[in-house]
Design an enzyme around this catalytic site. Structure first.
Site, PDB file in Angstrom:
ATOM      1  N   LYS A  79       0.778  -1.111  -0.116  1.00 32.88           N
ATOM      2  CA  LYS A  79       0.108   0.024   0.074  1.00 32.88           C
ATOM      3  C   LYS A  79       0.848   1.222  -0.059  1.00 32.88           C
ATOM      4  CE  LYS A  79      -3.827   1.965   2.540  1.00 32.88           C
ATOM      5  NZ  LYS A  79      -4.619   1.527   3.917  1.00 32.88           N
ATOM      6  N   SER A 154      -9.533   1.468   3.289  1.00 27.23           N
ATOM      7  CA  SER A 154      -8.735   2.340   2.605  1.00 27.23           C
ATOM      8  C   SER A 154      -7.803   1.574   1.672  1.00 27.23           C
ATOM      9  CB  SER A 154      -8.050   3.394   2.973  1.00 27.23           C
ATOM     10  OG  SER A 154      -7.094   2.896   4.095  1.00 27.23           O
ATOM     11  N   SER A 178      -9.772  -0.879   7.569  1.00 28.34           N
ATOM     12  CA  SER A 178      -8.967  -0.577   6.112  1.00 28.34           C
ATOM     13  C   SER A 178      -8.493  -2.066   5.559  1.00 28.34           C
ATOM     14  CB  SER A 178      -8.047   0.319   5.914  1.00 28.34           C
ATOM     15  OG  SER A 178      -8.932   1.648   5.728  1.00 28.34           O
TER      16      SER A 178
HETATM   17  N1  GLN Z   1     -13.013   3.728   6.937  1.00 29.48           N
HETATM   18  C1  GLN Z   1     -12.358   4.174   8.130  1.00 29.48           C
HETATM   19  C2  GLN Z   1     -12.050   5.609   8.066  1.00 29.48           C
HETATM   20  O1  GLN Z   1     -12.336   6.361   6.967  1.00 29.48           O
HETATM   21  C3  GLN Z   1     -11.156   3.301   8.330  1.00 29.48           C
HETATM   22  C4  GLN Z   1      -9.977   3.658   7.594  1.00 29.48           C
HETATM   23  C5  GLN Z   1      -8.689   2.913   7.796  1.00 29.48           C
HETATM   24  O2  GLN Z   1      -8.977   1.719   8.674  1.00 29.48           O
HETATM   25  N2  GLN Z   1      -7.663   3.376   7.337  1.00 29.48           N
HETATM   26  O3  GLN Z   1     -11.400   6.301   8.814  1.00 29.48           O
END
Ligand code: GLN
Length: 484
Positions: A79, A154, A178
């Site tokens: 990532k 994400s 994420s």
């Molecule tokens: N969807 C969650 C957020 O928007 C988690 C994101 C993540 O785990 N980086 O914060």
């Protein structure tokens, strides 16, 4: 021969038996990338020449009879919020579009030492803020099961790459879901380790007390292999736990007899699609058939997880992102009038909408007049949530819930409604708040789209959740490949 449908451990065995070379594996990944990447947009950058060079080296070492690790010669993806020396690390943000870190993240260093071949950096929501990978400043990644739908986020680029066979394994990061949520929506395996098990050094911080790096893989065995490679103490991360090293491959045991599973009723309430609930109950019945037992339990404070998360995560983010000011590194506005104007223009132009939204929520809840009402209160509720989990683990070996509220949504469906997007995280955020580990594995389909089951473990007990996940995987056939 096509390799893209195989797992990392399958091609590892082929490498060892001299049925394939690492160069062939890298070539086959890039031909797969040529075939599907235009549809998917999983990668922000790939490194074909360098990957082939590294593969040659590994092939030479293997033919010299050197004993190498499980990941040696295996193409993997990372990532784009993990630092790679001299290579762009953008966080899918204009702010870091041209940033080339002078050092590797610890996880990258570990993977390279193992001989894994990093073939590219994957797309993500900007600074890991989002649940769909639509918040990338550069491109939208598609779900390999249905190109009109999101892959989740994400870590959507990593999930799509593994699902479509563009990489055998990938690293993601998980602050509120994420890794697990995209794994669930793409029908693969995603593991968020216990907070402190994997070093965060070189992971560009979103919310430091919640962030963890972990694997996205085609099956549970690959997840254990990747966890073996990245776990361990790192003096460069002050929150890294100094624990004895565990071989997670030893947890790949097809047996759950006598295991006690807690099933929190709070995860089966309103807001979760009935078909998802049904599918998780069926999965639980399967585990009972295999010798486990489950009981409905209550985690009374998890209903406050979402508001707690959306105070703590933006608060930490607003502080972490203060460093992007146009002076030290990263994007700088072209024209400005004095230092205040430089800050303002740089941040206005460099950050996307969701990142700005989080910074504003975060600075608001940390402001002196609101600190006690919001941030301090959230920290207290955080302790209550953690206590709920601790108490449950006195009695149960693991906790099982859905990973997501519903199947992957359509691209664009939630972009104008941030609250609806946040609500989708309701099953995953409690785990980050408590710091415990959790794995999402394929557990069935709703309207032909994959759905994941979340298995949550006690602190540093990745072994139990891997074992339950492995047993379930071995005794079901939900782990199927997307047709692309
Ligand atoms: N969807 C969650 C957020 O928007 C988690 C994101 C993540 O785990 N980086 O914060």
């Amino acid at each position: 021969m096509e390799f893209f449908n195989l797992t990392a451990h399958e091609v590892r065995d082929m490498l060892r038996n001299k049925e394939v070379t690492s160069v062939e594996l890298v070539e086959s990944m890039f031909s797969r990338i040529d075939d599907v990447e235009n549809d998917l947009n999983s990668f922000l950058k790939t490194y074909k020449e360098e990957a082939l060079e590294k593969a040659k080296e590994i092939d030479k070492r293997l033919s010299n009879g050197e004993e190498l690790g499980d990941l040696a010669g295996i193409p993997i993806a990372v990532k784009d919020n993990m630092c790679t020396t001299g290579k762009n690390t953008t966080c899918a943000s204009k702010m870091l579009e041209n940033f080339k870190p002078p050092y590797n993240a610890t996880v990258v260093e570990k993977l390279e030492n193992e001989g894994a071949i990093i073939i590219g950096k994957t797309n993500m929501d900007e600074f890991a803020m989002g649940s769909s990978t639509e918040n990338s400043a550069f491109q939208i990644t598609k779900n390999p099961w249905d190109l009109d739908r999101v892959p989740g986020g994400s870590s959507g680029g990593s999930a799509a790459a593994v699902t479509a066979g563009e990489a055998f394994l990938a690293l993601g990061s998980d602050t509120g879901g994420s890794i697990r949520q995209p794994a669930s929506l793409c029908g693969i395996v995603g593991l968020k380790p216990t907070y402190g098990l994997v070093s965060r050094y070189g992971l560009i911080a979103f919310a430091s007390s919640l962030d963890q790096i972990g694997p996205l893989s085609k099956d549970v065995e690959d997840s254990a292999i990747m966890l073996n490679a990245i776990a361990g103490h790192d003096r460069r991360d002050s929150t890294s736990a100094n624990k004895e090293k565990i071989d997670y491959k030893k947890s790949l045991i097809n047996d759950v007899k006598g295991m006690k599973i807690g099933v929190p009723k709070e995860y089966f309430g309103e807001g979760i699609n009935d078909e998802v609930k049904e599918l998780i109950y069926k999965a639980l019945d399967k585990l009972v058939e295999l010798g486990a037992e489950y009981e409905m339990i209550s985690l009374p404070h998890v209903e406050y997880s979402l508001p707690t998360y959306y105070i703590i995560a933006p608060a930490e983010a607003s502080s972490n992102l203060a460093r992007f000011d146009g002076i030290r590194y990263g994007y700088r506005t072209a024209q400005f009038d004095g230092v205040d104007d430089l800050y303002t223009r740089t941040r206005t132009e460099g950050f996307g909408e969701e990142v700005k939204r989080r910074i504003m929520i975060g600075t608001h809840s940390l402001a002196s007049g609101y600190y006690d009402a919001y941030y301090n209160k959230a920290m207290k509720v955080r302790t209550l949530i953690k206590n709920d989990f601790d108490k449950a683990f006195e009695k149960y070996d693991c906790i099982i819930t859905p990973t997501v509220t519903d199947k992957a949504f359509k691209i664009g469906e939630k972009t104008d409604d941030p609250l609806a997007m946040y609500m989708g995280d309701v099953c995953t955020v409690p785990v980050n708040i408590a710091g415990v580990p959790a794995i999402s594995i394929p557990a069935g389909f709703v309207d032909s789209m994959p759905i994941g089951m979340q298995i949550i473990g006690n602190h540093f007990d990745e072994e139990t959740i891997l074992r339950v996940a492995y047993t379930f995987e071995k005794n079901t056939d939900f782990n199927r490949r997307a047709k692309l």
